[in-house]
Motif scaffolding. Structure first.
Motif, mmCIF file in Angstrom:
data_model
loop_
_atom_site.group_PDB
_atom_site.id
_atom_site.type_symbol
_atom_site.label_atom_id
_atom_site.label_comp_id
_atom_site.label_asym_id
_atom_site.label_seq_id
_atom_site.Cartn_x
_atom_site.Cartn_y
_atom_site.Cartn_z
ATOM 1 N N ARG A 122 0.862 -1.184 0.000
ATOM 2 C CA ARG A 122 0.000 0.000 0.000
ATOM 3 C C ARG A 122 0.898 1.234 0.000
ATOM 4 O O ARG A 122 1.884 1.288 0.740
ATOM 5 C CB ARG A 122 -0.885 0.007 1.240
ATOM 6 N N VAL A 123 0.557 2.200 -0.842
ATOM 7 C CA VAL A 123 1.280 3.480 -0.889
ATOM 8 C C VAL A 123 0.244 4.588 -0.768
ATOM 9 O O VAL A 123 -0.786 4.557 -1.452
ATOM 10 C CB VAL A 123 2.076 3.640 -2.206
ATOM 11 N N ALA A 124 0.524 5.553 0.107
ATOM 12 C CA ALA A 124 -0.403 6.672 0.316
ATOM 13 C C ALA A 124 0.358 7.989 0.281
ATOM 14 O O ALA A 124 1.456 8.099 0.830
ATOM 15 C CB ALA A 124 -1.113 6.534 1.654
ATOM 16 N N VAL A 125 -0.234 8.968 -0.378
ATOM 17 C CA VAL A 125 0.285 10.341 -0.358
ATOM 18 C C VAL A 125 -0.512 11.072 0.714
ATOM 19 O O VAL A 125 -1.744 11.177 0.625
ATOM 20 C CB VAL A 125 0.125 11.034 -1.724
ATOM 21 N N ILE A 126 0.203 11.548 1.725
ATOM 22 C CA ILE A 126 -0.435 12.202 2.864
ATOM 23 C C ILE A 126 0.127 13.604 2.999
ATOM 24 O O ILE A 126 1.339 13.809 2.919
ATOM 25 C CB ILE A 126 -0.183 11.406 4.158
ATOM 26 N N VAL A 127 -0.768 14.567 3.215
ATOM 27 C CA VAL A 127 -0.348 15.953 3.394
ATOM 28 C C VAL A 127 -0.746 16.390 4.801
ATOM 29 O O VAL A 127 -1.924 16.323 5.166
ATOM 30 C CB VAL A 127 -0.985 16.887 2.341
ATOM 31 N N ARG A 128 0.244 16.796 5.575
ATOM 32 C CA ARG A 128 -0.009 17.376 6.892
ATOM 33 C C ARG A 128 -0.115 18.888 6.698
ATOM 34 O O ARG A 128 0.809 19.516 6.187
ATOM 35 C CB ARG A 128 1.108 17.049 7.865
ATOM 36 N N LEU A 129 -1.240 19.442 7.086
ATOM 37 C CA LEU A 129 -1.491 20.875 6.936
ATOM 38 C C LEU A 129 -1.318 21.546 8.295
ATOM 39 O O LEU A 129 -2.141 21.368 9.199
ATOM 40 C CB LEU A 129 -2.891 21.114 6.371
ATOM 41 N N HIS A 130 -0.222 22.299 8.420
ATOM 42 C CA HIS A 130 0.066 23.014 9.658
ATOM 43 C C HIS A 130 -0.713 24.322 9.664
ATOM 44 O O HIS A 130 -0.633 25.101 8.705
ATOM 45 C CB HIS A 130 1.568 23.305 9.780
ATOM 46 N N GLU A 131 -1.449 24.567 10.738
ATOM 47 C CA GLU A 131 -2.270 25.773 10.832
ATOM 48 C C GLU A 131 -1.387 27.009 11.042
ATOM 49 O O GLU A 131 -0.471 26.998 11.861
ATOM 50 C CB GLU A 131 -3.241 25.647 12.002
ATOM 51 N N ILE A 132 -1.700 28.050 10.271
ATOM 52 C CA ILE A 132 -0.988 29.321 10.357
ATOM 53 C C ILE A 132 -2.015 30.419 10.628
ATOM 54 O O ILE A 132 -3.061 30.474 9.979
ATOM 55 C CB ILE A 132 -0.237 29.643 9.037
ATOM 56 N N ARG A 133 -1.740 31.300 11.561
ATOM 57 C CA ARG A 133 -2.582 32.468 11.835
ATOM 58 C C ARG A 133 -1.679 33.690 11.948
ATOM 59 O O ARG A 133 -0.712 33.666 12.709
ATOM 60 C CB ARG A 133 -3.382 32.303 13.145
ATOM 61 N N ALA A 134 -2.008 34.699 11.173
ATOM 62 C CA ALA A 134 -1.223 35.946 11.156
ATOM 63 C C ALA A 134 0.260 35.644 10.931
ATOM 64 O O ALA A 134 1.129 36.176 11.620
ATOM 65 C CB ALA A 134 -1.438 36.744 12.438
ATOM 66 N N SER A 135 0.533 34.766 9.995
ATOM 67 C CA SER A 135 1.890 34.382 9.579
ATOM 68 C C SER A 135 2.686 33.657 10.663
ATOM 69 O O SER A 135 3.912 33.595 10.590
ATOM 70 C CB SER A 135 2.672 35.601 9.084
ATOM 71 N N ALA A 136 2.007 33.114 11.676
ATOM 72 C CA ALA A 136 2.705 32.389 12.742
ATOM 73 C C ALA A 136 2.080 31.003 12.897
ATOM 74 O O ALA A 136 0.861 30.840 12.806
ATOM 75 C CB ALA A 136 2.613 33.161 14.051
ATOM 76 N N ALA A 137 2.923 30.026 13.156
ATOM 77 C CA ALA A 137 2.442 28.664 13.377
ATOM 78 C C ALA A 137 1.679 28.599 14.695
ATOM 79 O O ALA A 137 2.097 29.191 15.692
ATOM 80 C CB ALA A 137 3.613 27.695 13.407
ATOM 81 N N THR A 138 0.549 27.883 14.674
ATOM 82 C CA THR A 138 -0.255 27.748 15.891
ATOM 83 C C THR A 138 0.097 26.480 16.665
ATOM 84 O O THR A 138 -0.292 26.345 17.823
ATOM 85 C CB THR A 138 -1.759 27.685 15.549
ATOM 86 N N GLY A 139 0.798 25.546 16.019
ATOM 87 C CA GLY A 139 1.106 24.272 16.644
ATOM 88 C C GLY A 139 0.053 23.207 16.359
ATOM 89 O O GLY A 139 0.220 22.051 16.708
ATOM 90 N N ARG A 140 -1.039 23.612 15.723
ATOM 91 C CA ARG A 140 -2.091 22.655 15.367
ATOM 92 C C ARG A 140 -1.932 22.236 13.913
ATOM 93 O O ARG A 140 -1.457 23.005 13.093
ATOM 94 C CB ARG A 140 -3.464 23.277 15.598
ATOM 95 N N TRP A 141 -2.376 21.021 13.608
ATOM 96 C CA TRP A 141 -2.312 20.505 12.249
ATOM 97 C C TRP A 141 -3.346 19.408 12.082
ATOM 98 O O TRP A 141 -3.854 18.866 13.061
ATOM 99 C CB TRP A 141 -0.915 19.992 11.907
ATOM 100 N N HIS A 142 -3.634 19.108 10.830
ATOM 101 C CA HIS A 142 -4.442 17.932 10.499
ATOM 102 C C HIS A 142 -3.876 17.337 9.215
ATOM 103 O O HIS A 142 -3.141 17.991 8.500
ATOM 104 C CB HIS A 142 -5.933 18.279 10.369
ATOM 105 N N GLU A 143 -4.221 16.066 8.987
ATOM 106 C CA GLU A 143 -3.689 15.379 7.817
ATOM 107 C C GLU A 143 -4.800 15.012 6.856
ATOM 108 O O GLU A 143 -5.927 14.733 7.269
ATOM 109 C CB GLU A 143 -2.926 14.111 8.239
ATOM 110 N N GLU A 144 -4.440 15.023 5.580
ATOM 111 C CA GLU A 144 -5.339 14.598 4.516
ATOM 112 C C GLU A 144 -4.629 13.536 3.694
ATOM 113 O O GLU A 144 -3.484 13.740 3.277
ATOM 114 C CB GLU A 144 -5.699 15.766 3.593
ATOM 115 N N THR A 145 -5.287 12.425 3.463
ATOM 116 C CA THR A 145 -4.771 11.404 2.560
ATOM 117 C C THR A 145 -5.285 11.765 1.178
ATOM 118 O O THR A 145 -6.488 11.785 0.944
ATOM 119 C CB THR A 145 -5.242 10.005 2.982
#
Length: 153
Positions: A122-145
């Motif tokens: 099995r091969v999967a392309v996964i994108v982790r989307l790091h949350e950004i607010r006002a050009s700063a990382a919030t430390g939160r993220w979610h993933e999309e396959t």
């Protein structure tokens, strides 16, 4: 102590011609690369990976390819173990989404580079989307396959 004046010899006509022609060729290559080139034509291509910018509240994507081998182990597939770079995956993401069977080539490449290892099933392309607010990382993220290939049973 004597003052010594250093003089630079004047550039000869053939020397000026070589410099002008070299400059014209480099300029023509840069122009052609910008209009018709791709990232593969570096240093004369457009190097488009740096051509865009995310907005101050847009998520920052982090793409990876995961492989699951026949034992159930999950591996990150990269240029070292599967011969594929993240930039190549990002550049072809739409093609993998449209036709996930193309991901089988990554499993095949893994098998060639890792003889004796359990096969990738099995091969999967996964994108982790790091949350950004006002050009700063919030430390939160979610993933999309985004795309998945499964070996036939």
């Amino acid at each position: 102590m004597q003052n010594q004046t250093l003089t630079t010899p004047a550039l000869t006509a053939p020397g000026r011609l070589v410099r002008v022609l070299t400059t014209a060729v480099v300029f023509a290559l840069l122009l052609a690369g910008t209009v018709w080139g791709t990232d593969d034509h570096f240093p004369f291509g457009p190097f488009s990976m740096y051509a865009g910018v995310n907005g101050p509240d847009d998520p920052a994507p982090d793409t990876r390819v995961e492989g699951t081998d026949a034992t159930g182990a999950i591996l990150v597939l990269d240029e070292h173990n599967a011969g594929v770079r993240r930039a190549e995956i990002e550049g072809r993401e739409a093609a993998y989404v449209a036709d996930p069977d193309q991901l089988a080539l990554i499993a095949d490449s893994y098998a060639e580079l890792n003889p004796g290892a359990p096969p990738i099933v099995r091969v999967a392309v996964i994108v982790r989307l790091h949350e950004i607010r006002a050009s700063a990382a919030t430390g939160r993220w979610h993933e999309e396959t985004r795309a998945v290939w499964q070996a036939p049973s």
